[in-house]
Motif scaffolding. Structure first.
Motif, PDB file in Angstrom:
ATOM      1  N   LEU A 216       0.828  -1.205   0.000  1.00  0.00           N
ATOM      2  CA  LEU A 216       0.000   0.000   0.000  1.00  0.00           C
ATOM      3  C   LEU A 216       0.867   1.262   0.000  1.00  0.00           C
ATOM      4  O   LEU A 216       0.608   2.205  -0.740  1.00  0.00           O
ATOM      5  CB  LEU A 216      -0.940  -0.002   1.204  1.00  0.00           C
ATOM      6  N   LYS A 217       1.928   1.256   0.795  1.00  0.00           N
ATOM      7  CA  LYS A 217       2.846   2.400   0.851  1.00  0.00           C
ATOM      8  C   LYS A 217       3.474   2.633  -0.535  1.00  0.00           C
ATOM      9  O   LYS A 217       3.511   3.757  -1.019  1.00  0.00           O
ATOM     10  CB  LYS A 217       3.940   2.138   1.889  1.00  0.00           C
ATOM     11  N   ARG A 218       3.915   1.563  -1.187  1.00  0.00           N
ATOM     12  CA  ARG A 218       4.524   1.689  -2.518  1.00  0.00           C
ATOM     13  C   ARG A 218       3.488   2.140  -3.553  1.00  0.00           C
ATOM     14  O   ARG A 218       3.813   2.893  -4.457  1.00  0.00           O
ATOM     15  CB  ARG A 218       5.150   0.368  -2.939  1.00  0.00           C
ATOM     16  N   HIS A 219       2.258   1.665  -3.409  1.00  0.00           N
ATOM     17  CA  HIS A 219       1.200   2.061  -4.341  1.00  0.00           C
ATOM     18  C   HIS A 219       0.980   3.574  -4.297  1.00  0.00           C
ATOM     19  O   HIS A 219       0.909   4.229  -5.333  1.00  0.00           O
ATOM     20  CB  HIS A 219      -0.089   1.319  -3.998  1.00  0.00           C
ATOM     21  N   HIS A 220       0.883   4.125  -3.101  1.00  0.00           N
ATOM     22  CA  HIS A 220       0.670   5.565  -2.964  1.00  0.00           C
ATOM     23  C   HIS A 220       1.901   6.349  -3.408  1.00  0.00           C
ATOM     24  O   HIS A 220       1.772   7.422  -4.000  1.00  0.00           O
ATOM     25  CB  HIS A 220       0.264   5.922  -1.537  1.00  0.00           C
ATOM     26  N   ALA A 221       3.094   5.822  -3.169  1.00  0.00           N
ATOM     27  CA  ALA A 221       4.324   6.493  -3.607  1.00  0.00           C
ATOM     28  C   ALA A 221       4.427   6.490  -5.127  1.00  0.00           C
ATOM     29  O   ALA A 221       4.897   7.452  -5.730  1.00  0.00           O
ATOM     30  CB  ALA A 221       5.543   5.812  -2.992  1.00  0.00           C
ATOM     31  N   ASP A 222       3.968   5.396  -5.780  1.00  0.00           N
ATOM     32  CA  ASP A 222       4.018   5.302  -7.243  1.00  0.00           C
ATOM     33  C   ASP A 222       3.199   6.402  -7.900  1.00  0.00           C
ATOM     34  O   ASP A 222       3.505   6.844  -9.000  1.00  0.00           O
ATOM     35  CB  ASP A 222       3.487   3.949  -7.722  1.00  0.00           C
ATOM     36  N   MET A 223       2.155   6.843  -7.232  1.00  0.00           N
ATOM     37  CA  MET A 223       1.305   7.882  -7.800  1.00  0.00           C
ATOM     38  C   MET A 223       2.024   9.229  -7.827  1.00  0.00           C
ATOM     39  O   MET A 223       1.662  10.115  -8.584  1.00  0.00           O
ATOM     40  CB  MET A 223       0.012   7.997  -6.995  1.00  0.00           C
ATOM     41  N   GLU A 224       3.048   9.373  -6.971  1.00  0.00           N
ATOM     42  CA  GLU A 224       3.760  10.643  -6.872  1.00  0.00           C
ATOM     43  C   GLU A 224       5.141  10.617  -7.516  1.00  0.00           C
ATOM     44  O   GLU A 224       5.692  11.654  -7.838  1.00  0.00           O
ATOM     45  CB  GLU A 224       3.909  11.026  -5.395  1.00  0.00           C
TER      46      GLU A 224
ATOM     47  N   GLU B 291      -8.215  -0.810  -2.685  1.00  0.00           N
ATOM     48  CA  GLU B 291      -7.350   0.354  -2.913  1.00  0.00           C
ATOM     49  C   GLU B 291      -6.804   0.390  -4.341  1.00  0.00           C
ATOM     50  O   GLU B 291      -6.179   1.359  -4.741  1.00  0.00           O
ATOM     51  CB  GLU B 291      -6.180   0.345  -1.926  1.00  0.00           C
TER      52      GLU B 291
ATOM     53  N   VAL C  50      -4.479  -1.743  -5.574  1.00  0.00           N
ATOM     54  CA  VAL C  50      -3.063  -2.123  -5.579  1.00  0.00           C
ATOM     55  C   VAL C  50      -2.888  -3.362  -6.454  1.00  0.00           C
ATOM     56  O   VAL C  50      -3.607  -4.345  -6.290  1.00  0.00           O
ATOM     57  CB  VAL C  50      -2.560  -2.405  -4.146  1.00  0.00           C
TER      58      VAL C  50
END
Length: 146
Positions: free
Chosen positions: A100-108, A131, A133
């Motif tokens: 989940l952390k990597r998923h949100h970071a990938d968006m940025e 989410e 992912v």
């Protein structure tokens, strides 16, 4: 149909098996056709089970019986495991949080250079799906060199 709780003797993994009858279980066991779905081990025994509580059921189909894994499938899964272990980081039971952390970071920003692998609970899997992912689940059988 008969339902047994089974245990992998070598690794103590527990899983379920459905069989046509007790004789079908014995035949598959004697033929070496029962495999641990976690590690691929063939040393299987019946585990202790809680008694079934009778309840009214709709026509629910029984799960498929535990079947032997063909050697070519086992070899392919062992090769996949070797590649995953060589190119990804094992995050163990923190898989869902890290994914989940990597998923949100990938968006940025750019995605991380190495992938991850680990284990998660069914509720964590549902959360990752909700989410959006991307992840894949695979049987994690014993290593070829084990």
């Amino acid at each position: 149909m008969i339902h047994y709780r089974l245990r992998c003797i070598g690794q103590h993994h527990e899983f379920e098996g459905w069989f046509k009858n007790a004789e079908a279980f014995t035949q598959q066991m004697e033929a070496g056709q029962l495999l641990c779905p976690h590690c691929g081990g063939q040393d299987i025994e019946k585990a202790l089970m809680a008694p079934a509580i009778a309840r009214k059921r709709e026509d629910v189909p029984a799960p498929a019986p535990v079947a032997a894994m063909p050697d070519d499938v086992r070899a392919a899964l062992q090769k996949i495991r070797a590649v995953v272990e060589a190119h990804c980081d094992d995050v163990g039971t923190n898989f869902a949080a890290e994914a989940l952390k990597r998923h949100h970071a990938d968006m940025e920003s750019a995605p991380p250079t190495r992938g991850i692998y680990g284990v998660m609970q069914p509720d964590e899997r549902e959360m990752l799906e909700e989410e959006g992912v991307d992840f894949a689940m695979m049987p994690w059988i014993g290593r070829a060199d084990a």
